[in-house]
Design a protein around this motif. Structure first.
Motif, short mmCIF file in Angstrom:
data_model
loop_
_atom_site.label_atom_id
_atom_site.label_comp_id
_atom_site.label_asym_id
_atom_site.label_seq_id
_atom_site.Cartn_x
_atom_site.Cartn_y
_atom_site.Cartn_z
N ALA A 1 9.11 4.47 -8.31
CA ALA A 1 9.89 4.43 -7.07
C ALA A 1 11.36 4.13 -7.31
O ALA A 1 12.24 4.61 -6.57
CB ALA A 1 9.31 3.37 -6.13
N GLY B 1 -2.35 4.26 5.49
CA GLY B 1 -2.56 5.64 5.06
C GLY B 1 -2.01 6.62 6.09
O GLY B 1 -1.31 6.25 7.04
N SER C 1 0.81 -1.22 0.00
CA SER C 1 0.00 0.00 0.00
C SER C 1 0.84 1.27 0.00
O SER C 1 0.30 2.37 -0.06
CB SER C 1 -0.91 0.01 1.23
OG SER C 1 -0.14 -0.08 2.42
N LEU C 2 2.17 1.13 0.05
CA LEU C 2 3.01 2.32 0.14
C LEU C 2 3.00 3.12 -1.17
O LEU C 2 3.00 2.53 -2.25
CB LEU C 2 4.46 1.93 0.46
CG LEU C 2 4.76 1.40 1.86
CD1 LEU C 2 6.23 1.05 1.97
CD2 LEU C 2 4.38 2.43 2.92
N PRO C 3 3.05 4.45 -1.08
CA PRO C 3 3.17 5.27 -2.28
C PRO C 3 4.60 5.22 -2.82
O PRO C 3 5.54 4.80 -2.12
CB PRO C 3 2.82 6.67 -1.79
CG PRO C 3 3.18 6.67 -0.33
CD PRO C 3 2.92 5.26 0.14
N ALA C 4 4.77 5.68 -4.04
CA ALA C 4 6.07 5.57 -4.71
C ALA C 4 7.19 6.28 -3.96
O ALA C 4 8.31 5.77 -3.90
CB ALA C 4 5.95 6.12 -6.13
N ASP C 5 6.91 7.45 -3.37
CA ASP C 5 7.99 8.19 -2.70
C ASP C 5 8.53 7.43 -1.49
O ASP C 5 9.74 7.43 -1.23
CB ASP C 5 7.54 9.60 -2.32
CG ASP C 5 6.37 9.61 -1.35
OD1 ASP C 5 5.58 8.63 -1.34
OD2 ASP C 5 6.22 10.60 -0.60
N GLN C 6 7.64 6.75 -0.76
CA GLN C 6 8.10 5.99 0.40
C GLN C 6 8.85 4.73 -0.02
O GLN C 6 9.85 4.34 0.60
CB GLN C 6 6.93 5.64 1.31
CG GLN C 6 6.32 6.86 1.98
CD GLN C 6 5.22 6.48 2.97
OE1 GLN C 6 5.30 5.48 3.67
NE2 GLN C 6 4.18 7.29 3.03
N VAL D 1 4.00 1.53 -9.96
CA VAL D 1 4.50 2.24 -8.78
C VAL D 1 5.99 1.97 -8.59
O VAL D 1 6.75 2.85 -8.17
CB VAL D 1 3.70 1.87 -7.51
CG1 VAL D 1 3.96 0.44 -7.07
CG2 VAL D 1 4.01 2.83 -6.37
#
Length: 597
Positions: free
Chosen positions: A124, A564, A93-98, A120
């Motif tokens: 990333a 989230g 579920s992590l976004p690309a920046d993380q 993603v």
């Protein structure tokens, strides 16, 4: 007498012993049936290890895994272990920046993944050391530079890999994985866990849980979390259990009904959902059946404390036997009629939740642990649950309560440290080897440990009274299944206010039972829902001290997703993020509270 073999020195050795002992037995399953026997599992591990070696994976090198709960995760992870590499998982579920930050910080050059995650990961991986994205499924597109399927990688490997070679080149002090933990702070830290530490963790927990090759369980929690790594993957390798992989948590009820596991662990919200589903079904059942079930649960609740101690009188045993036919059917309905170990953890569980399952005849016990401890450190043994406590130390663990109430733990399964953060490691583990957990705890008269709250979350109001928000929030959630999350605010304030997030499934079922139109439940200002929440808060306040009570609350319409801004993947509330996002609303609640006086 046959001598008892020495314990395995690494997870690689543990895996190979299990393969030799149970070659044709099922190892990994899916809902459709057996996916791999132990012999087939070993063949796949050897083939994938050869592929990873050909792609340049070397001893000590991190290998990223971004996969759902599927057999290929276990194969890829185990293959990396046999190369002496360090497999670690990324939360899906992590976004690309993380994801970018984690890939950059570990300097991983290869990611094993699924095609669904390629978009993603492309974003990333930019600017990192990643050279290959290897998919365990087929890619329906023109081949890209650096993207290949696992099948293609295996076909390119020029020579086979001998699993036995790992017994000479992988040692107990090599890393078995990295667990990225941010807790509720948001800043990820890479916990380094060795083979020695994990095997020590498994040895200690095994002495309590008594897992055997006859046990079955389900892998559905994220593999990036220590609970799934320890409780599913590594337990399976060591004990030869039957492990069913579930890649869609919305099918958990279906999986429970099909697998009927003997071991089942979940976060409190999953247990609460099971309770809500069962109570909803009973509410809609034939009145005669409902009365019978309610009577059986009352009998089970009345005798539960003595039942687990094994000290029932003949009359009590007879009464319980009369109720158990009904209770057994209720256990079957939730797929836990064969369960002998039931664990809740990762977040506080209300006492009433545990008492419900005890009444049902399931010895639900609360466990406490941390990634830094390779799994659990405290648990009540099955058959001896005590609601409100997390039991006692597992064999090998020592505990101490510091002068300020903080729980300190020392154990052979302690992490090696935070990767690349020696100063933080030194602040967390003192010179005597004690891990400073950040949790406040107390030992009760029976010797069991009660977790009070996170040290940094303690509320001290303007009257100087100390309160644990976790306790207040637990009472609020226990007052109604309609509440998924509760956040109590009151530090440096004259009284407490609360933000309440509804459980969508529970609210929908409640609306159906009460005959409310389907569009109405999600109007958080609607009279029916507002009244239900107000009644729950009033019930909770009746069980709280005057200082702990909630003066004003607000029902939040926003949905908080696991992983989230507001929740960790294990559904712990990120308090700082919540209070920051809803700062204006909190101030409004305090103005309302002042005006109501």
């Amino acid at each position: 007498m046959t001598p008892t073999p020495d314990p395995p020195a690494t997870l690689c050795e543990a895996f190979q012993r299990t393969v030799a002992a149970r070659p044709q037995e099922p190892a990994l399953l899916a809902l459709a049936g057996t996916a791999l026997t132990w012999a087939q599992y070993a063949e796949r591990v050897a083939s994938v290890a050869a592929a990873l070696r050909h792609l340049g994976v070397r001893r000590g090198e991190p290998v990223a895994l971004m996969l759902t709960n599927r057999p290929e995760f276990h194969v890829a992870d185990c293959a990396a272990l046999h190369l002496g590499a360090v497999p670690f998982s990324l939360y899906n579920s992590l976004p690309a920046d993380q994801i970018h930050d984690l890939l950059a910080n570990t300097a991983a050059r290869l990611v094993v993944t699924e095609r669904r995650f390629l978009p993603v990961l492309h974003a990333a991986a930019a600017g990192t050391s990643v050279r290959y994205l290897v998919t365990v499924d087929q890619v329906d597109q023109t081949p890209e530079e650096g993207v290949l399927t696992l099948e293609e990688a295996e076909a390119r490997a020029p020579r086979p890999f001998e699993l036995a070679a790992a017994l000479d080149c992988v040692g107990p002090d090599d890393l078995v994985t990295l667990i990225h933990t941010s807790g509720t702070t948001g800043r990820p830290k890479a916990v380094e866990i060795t083979h020695r530490a994990m095997l020590s963790q498994l040895s200690g927990s095994q002495q309590v849980l008594k897992v055997t090759d006859q046990d079955s369980h389900i892998s559905f929690l994220p593999a990036a979390h220590i609970a799934d790594r320890w409780g599913s993957h590594y337990t399976n390798l060591l004990c030869g259990t039957r492990l069913t992989c579930l890649d869609d948590i919305t099918r958990l009820s279906e999986a429970l009904a099909l697998v009927r596991p003997t071991l089942f662990g979940a976060v409190p919200s999953v247990w609460q959902r099971m309770r809500t589903t069962l109570e909803g079904a009973l509410a809609e059942a034939d009145p005669g059946l409902r009365a019978l079930a309610e009577e059986a649960l009352a009998t089970g609740r009345r005798h539960a404390p003595r039942r687990w101690k094994g000290v029932l009188t003949q009359a009590e045993r007879k009464e319980l036997d009369g109720a158990d036919a009904v209770l057994a059917e209720l256990r079957r309905r939730v797929g836990l009629d064969r369960a002998r170990v039931c664990i809740t953890g990762a977040a506080p569980a209300p006492e009433g939740l545990q008492e419900f399952f005890h009444a049902l005849g399931l010895p639900l016990t609360d466990a406490w642990g941390m990634s830094e401890l390779s799994g659990i450190a405290l648990i009540a043994p099955p058959g001896m649950p005590r609601p409100g406590t997390v039991g006692r130390p597992v064999p090998g663990a020592e505990i101490r309560i510091a002068d300020d109430g903080e729980l300190l733990v020392r154990a052979p399964f302690l992490m090696r440290g935070y990767r690349g953060e020696s100063e933080l490691t030194a602040r967390t583990i003192d010179a005597a080897g004690w891990l400073h957990t950040g949790d406040l705890a107390a030992v009760d008269a029976q010797g069991d440990i009660r977790i009070i709250d996170r040290k940094k979350d303690l509320i001290i109001n303007t009257g100087g009274q100390n309160m644990a928000p976790a306790r207040i929030e637990g009472v609020l959630r226990e007052s109604t299944p309609l509440i998924a999350h509760a956040v109590v605010i009151g530090d440096g304030r004259p009284y407490n206010v609360a933000l309440l997030v509804p459980d969508r499934e529970a609210v929908t079922a409640w609306a159906r039972r009460t005959g409310i139109a389907t569009a109405a439940p999600w109007d958080t200002h609607g009279a029916e829902l507002a009244a239900a929440f107000a009644g729950a808060v009033a019930d909770a306040n009746a069980r709280l001290s005057r200082a702990e009570r909630i003066r004003v609350h607000e029902v939040i319409a926003d949905e908080w997703a696991p992983g989230g801004p507001e929740l960790t993947v294990t559904l712990k509330v990120r308090r700082a993020a919540v209070t920051g996002r809803y700062a204006d609303l909190v101030e409004t609640l305090y103005r309302r509270g002042a005006a109501d006086r």
